[in-house]
Enzyme design. Sequence first.
Site, mmCIF file in Angstrom:
data_model
loop_
_atom_site.group_PDB
_atom_site.id
_atom_site.type_symbol
_atom_site.label_atom_id
_atom_site.label_comp_id
_atom_site.label_asym_id
_atom_site.label_seq_id
_atom_site.Cartn_x
_atom_site.Cartn_y
_atom_site.Cartn_z
ATOM 1 C CD GLN A 1 25.024 58.106 22.556
ATOM 2 O OE1 GLN A 1 25.502 57.465 21.652
ATOM 3 N NE2 GLN A 1 25.764 58.795 23.399
ATOM 4 C CB CYS A 2 18.862 52.993 22.322
ATOM 5 S SG CYS A 2 17.827 51.643 21.769
ATOM 6 N N GLY A 3 16.699 54.205 20.338
ATOM 7 C CA GLY A 3 15.290 54.541 20.157
ATOM 8 C C GLY A 3 14.437 54.150 21.358
#
Length: 181
Positions: free
Chosen positions: A61-63
């Site tokens: 759930q990271c850029g």
Amino acid sequence: MKHSLLCYTALFSMTTSLYAFSASCPDILNGKQRLLNSNEVIELCEEFQGKTLLIVNTASQCGFTPQFEQLEQLHQTYKSEGFTVIGFPSNDFRQDRGSEEQSAKICYLDYGVTFPMMARTTLSGPEANPVFSKIQQQAGVKPKWNFYKFLINKEGKVVATFPSSTSPTSTTLKNAIEQQL
């Protein structure tokens, strides 16, 4: 008597071979790891000894999560030359929340990852995964964010580190891998 001697000789030979194998295993690969969202445990040395590795701490759930696609491209490009990407999901930066099942869905279904993904782990401190403890000892660097990349040579030594912002398909990273193949 002759049969007993043959059995003893064979057992001695196997024991010696196993000892030599474990003695020659690089520290970074000494141990077992559970695969992501699985009960299956693998011996790192058995699976990866003698290969060039790109070890990456990941988060679902990271850029930088879209880098999974590029990591897969990299893995596919060089896997026939003795190269493997290994992902280690971690919630150390609070971006791999939820269940391992959810992380696995993102890796395998959303991004089509086929390279080995290990179980969720901790990167530093007293509970740190032994692989990352060894990386930090060797490189003097710990991941500063998700998708930090560590290039490990065939002898099990960290030869380069790349920050999260380095694209897995960048010329810099690809050249470093090619130098180790």
